[in-house]
Design an enzyme around this catalytic site. Structure first.
Site, PDB file in Angstrom:
ATOM      1  CD  GLN A  56      -2.689   1.625   0.648  1.00 15.03           C
ATOM      2  OE1 GLN A  56      -3.350  -0.054  -0.603  1.00 15.03           O
ATOM      3  NE2 GLN A  56      -2.950   3.254   0.125  1.00 15.03           N
ATOM      4  CE1 TYR A  81      -1.084  -1.697  10.408  1.00 14.83           C
ATOM      5  CE2 TYR A  81      -1.758  -2.862   8.037  1.00 14.83           C
ATOM      6  CZ  TYR A  81      -1.914  -2.354   9.506  1.00 14.83           C
ATOM      7  OH  TYR A  81      -3.561  -3.089   9.677  1.00 14.83           O
ATOM      8  CE1 TYR A 132      -7.815   1.064   3.970  1.00 15.24           C
ATOM      9  CE2 TYR A 132      -7.475  -0.709   2.416  1.00 15.24           C
ATOM     10  CZ  TYR A 132      -6.714   0.363   2.924  1.00 15.24           C
ATOM     11  OH  TYR A 132      -5.403   0.156   2.638  1.00 15.24           O
TER      12      TYR A 132
HETATM   13  N1  CAA Z   1      -0.981   5.344  -5.882  1.00 10.98           N
HETATM   14  C1  CAA Z   1       0.211   7.119  -5.811  1.00 10.98           C
HETATM   15  N2  CAA Z   1      -0.060   7.510  -6.269  1.00 10.98           N
HETATM   16  C2  CAA Z   1      -0.329   8.511  -5.018  1.00 10.98           C
HETATM   17  C3  CAA Z   1      -0.859   7.139  -3.697  1.00 10.98           C
HETATM   18  C4  CAA Z   1      -1.892   6.224  -4.608  1.00 10.98           C
HETATM   19  N3  CAA Z   1      -2.584   5.184  -4.051  1.00 10.98           N
HETATM   20  N4  CAA Z   1      -1.563   7.922  -2.876  1.00 10.98           N
HETATM   21  C5  CAA Z   1      -1.274   9.450  -2.582  1.00 10.98           C
HETATM   22  N5  CAA Z   1      -0.451   9.254  -4.219  1.00 10.98           N
HETATM   23  C6  CAA Z   1       0.022  10.086  -4.467  1.00 10.98           C
HETATM   24  C7  CAA Z   1      -0.328  11.510  -4.452  1.00 10.98           C
HETATM   25  O1  CAA Z   1      -1.638  11.346  -5.628  1.00 10.98           O
HETATM   26  C8  CAA Z   1       0.634  12.436  -4.717  1.00 10.98           C
HETATM   27  O2  CAA Z   1       0.997  13.317  -5.829  1.00 10.98           O
HETATM   28  P1  CAA Z   1       1.307  14.303  -6.598  1.00 10.98           P
HETATM   29  O3  CAA Z   1       2.104  14.902  -5.492  1.00 10.98           O
HETATM   30  O4  CAA Z   1       1.841  13.838  -7.644  1.00 10.98           O
HETATM   31  O5  CAA Z   1       0.018  15.020  -6.464  1.00 10.98           O
HETATM   32  C9  CAA Z   1       1.713  12.527  -3.986  1.00 10.98           C
HETATM   33  O6  CAA Z   1       1.712  11.046  -3.861  1.00 10.98           O
HETATM   34  C10 CAA Z   1       0.932  12.170  -1.980  1.00 10.98           C
HETATM   35  O7  CAA Z   1       1.034  12.274  -2.028  1.00 10.98           O
HETATM   36  P2  CAA Z   1      -0.462  12.593  -0.211  1.00 10.98           P
HETATM   37  O8  CAA Z   1      -0.250  14.029  -0.789  1.00 10.98           O
HETATM   38  O9  CAA Z   1      -1.914  12.361  -0.571  1.00 10.98           O
HETATM   39  O10 CAA Z   1       1.448  12.734   0.102  1.00 10.98           O
HETATM   40  P3  CAA Z   1       0.851  12.497   1.710  1.00 10.98           P
HETATM   41  O11 CAA Z   1       2.265  12.912   2.775  1.00 10.98           O
HETATM   42  O12 CAA Z   1       0.266  13.691   2.329  1.00 10.98           O
HETATM   43  O13 CAA Z   1       0.506  11.521   2.528  1.00 10.98           O
HETATM   44  C11 CAA Z   1      -0.108   9.145   2.645  1.00 10.98           C
HETATM   45  C12 CAA Z   1       0.769  10.079   1.935  1.00 10.98           C
HETATM   46  C13 CAA Z   1       0.246   9.404   4.341  1.00 10.98           C
HETATM   47  C14 CAA Z   1       0.445   7.475   1.897  1.00 10.98           C
HETATM   48  C15 CAA Z   1      -1.480   9.515   2.294  1.00 10.98           C
HETATM   49  O14 CAA Z   1      -1.879   9.332   1.535  1.00 10.98           O
HETATM   50  C16 CAA Z   1      -2.287   8.503   3.042  1.00 10.98           C
HETATM   51  O15 CAA Z   1      -2.596   8.172   4.264  1.00 10.98           O
HETATM   52  N6  CAA Z   1      -2.854   6.946   2.352  1.00 10.98           N
HETATM   53  C17 CAA Z   1      -3.316   5.832   2.907  1.00 10.98           C
HETATM   54  C18 CAA Z   1      -2.596   4.913   3.207  1.00 10.98           C
HETATM   55  C19 CAA Z   1      -3.587   3.683   3.733  1.00 10.98           C
HETATM   56  O16 CAA Z   1      -4.089   3.295   3.274  1.00 10.98           O
HETATM   57  N7  CAA Z   1      -2.997   3.299   4.895  1.00 10.98           N
HETATM   58  C20 CAA Z   1      -4.296   2.491   5.343  1.00 10.98           C
HETATM   59  C21 CAA Z   1      -4.515   2.471   6.815  1.00 10.98           C
HETATM   60  S1  CAA Z   1      -5.829   1.010   7.778  1.00 10.98           S
HETATM   61  C22 CAA Z   1      -4.537   0.716   8.014  1.00 10.98           C
HETATM   62  O17 CAA Z   1      -3.776   0.066   7.344  1.00 10.98           O
HETATM   63  C23 CAA Z   1      -5.776  -0.959   8.191  1.00 10.98           C
HETATM   64  C24 CAA Z   1      -5.652  -2.456   7.261  1.00 10.98           C
HETATM   65  O18 CAA Z   1      -4.998  -2.940   7.664  1.00 10.98           O
HETATM   66  C25 CAA Z   1      -6.314  -2.219   6.316  1.00 10.98           C
END
Ligand code: CAA
Length: 240
Positions: free
Chosen positions: A141, A147, A179
């Site tokens: 992810q 993680y 999720y």
């Molecule tokens: N794939 C490709 N690119 C992505 C992406 C993805 N999935 N997500 C974000 N990006 C890109 C964005 O488009 C952005 O690109 P640009 O700079 O070109 O605009 C760049 O990456 C930076 O993204 P953010 O502005 O979101 O960066 P950030 O540093 O503010 O945050 C992050 C990054 C913390 C990873 C945030 O995107 C986030 O929280 N993502 C969710 C992560 C997730 O799914 N966690 C699961 C938690 S729950 C869990 O873990 C339980 C379980 O077991 C399922």
């Protein structure tokens, strides 16, 4: 006498649902937690289940607290390694501390509880260990190298320990939740979460009870021939 089950991270979210499911299935449940004392007190008052406070990343504290549980409730025959944390961030922004903390809690915790309980299960000829992995350990992810690595490690840990326990009546399995509508998932930015939910074929987040029911099955007598497996409970988001 009811068998004793230990659930780590047991006072909230998926852990609380697992505790309730195991209690309803006839187990005496010990719930571990590390955070809020108030929440743990509330949990005990509502459910009648007792709690033990320690950080599962701490090896000695795990050994000591499992000894305390066994002195009070009897031998631990079931362990559900549910305690887990996120410290999300892209690799560029992730600190070493965020990497280590997630590895120590999510994966190290499984080693610590197994060290404390597996020898006894093996000796008594019966045991169940269920490790809560993740869809993100299977598929990776964005923003979760820590993680995803820890959860992927859980899947390998499960298959290795299953081989060591098989001859002795100790099964070791993993569940890979997708999720689920918990606080952990609620912390994902809303716009990101919306895109994730759009990719779940079932069309919604899962419920903690849907994970608990799978755990209860894996802990039952009926599951004696199931070991080393990973059960995906993810609404079809990743078919592995
Ligand atoms: N794939 C490709 N690119 C992505 C992406 C993805 N999935 N997500 C974000 N990006 C890109 C964005 O488009 C952005 O690109 P640009 O700079 O070109 O605009 C760049 O990456 C930076 O993204 P953010 O502005 O979101 O960066 P950030 O540093 O503010 O945050 C992050 C990054 C913390 C990873 C945030 O995107 C986030 O929280 N993502 C969710 C992560 C997730 O799914 N966690 C699961 C938690 S729950 C869990 O873990 C339980 C379980 O077991 C399922």
């Amino acid at each position: 006498m009811a068998r004793v089950a230990l659930v780590t991270g047991g006072t909230r979210g998926i852990g609380e649902a697992i505790c309730k499911g195991l209690q309803a299935a006839g187990f005496t449940v010990a719930a571990n937690y590390v955070g809020s004392d108030d929440r743990a007190k509330d949990f005990s008052e509502r459910t009648g289940m007792r709690t033990w406070k320690w950080n599962v990343a701490d090896h000695q504290a795990t050994l000591d607290n499992v000894a305390s549980i066994e002195a009070e409730l009897g031998p631990v025959d079931v362990v559900v390694n549910n305690a887990g944390i996120t410290r999300d961030g892209t690799l560029l922004k992730m600190t070493y501390e965020a990497w280590k903390e997630v590895m120590d809690v999510n994966l190290g915790g499984c080693f610590n509880t197994a060290k404390a309980t597996f020898p006894g299960m093996r000796q008594r000829g019966w045991g169940r260990i269920v490790n809560i992995g993740s869809i993100n350990g299977q598929a990776g992810q964005y923003g979760q190298v820590n993680y995803a690595a820890a959860k992927s490690g859980i899947h390998g840990f499960t298959k290795a320990l299953a081989q060591e326990g098989a001859k002795f009546g100790v099964t070791v399995n993993a569940i890979a939740p997708g999720y689920i509508d918990t606080d952990m998932v609620a912390a994902v930015p809303a716009d990101v979460l919306e895109k994730i939910v759009a990719k779940i074929p079932v069309g919604r987040l899962g419920h903690a009870e849907e994970i608990a029911r799978a755990v209860v099955f894996l802990c039952s007598e009926d599951a004696g021939f199931v070991t080393g497996s990973t059960m995906s409970v993810n609404g079809g988001q990743h078919m592995y």
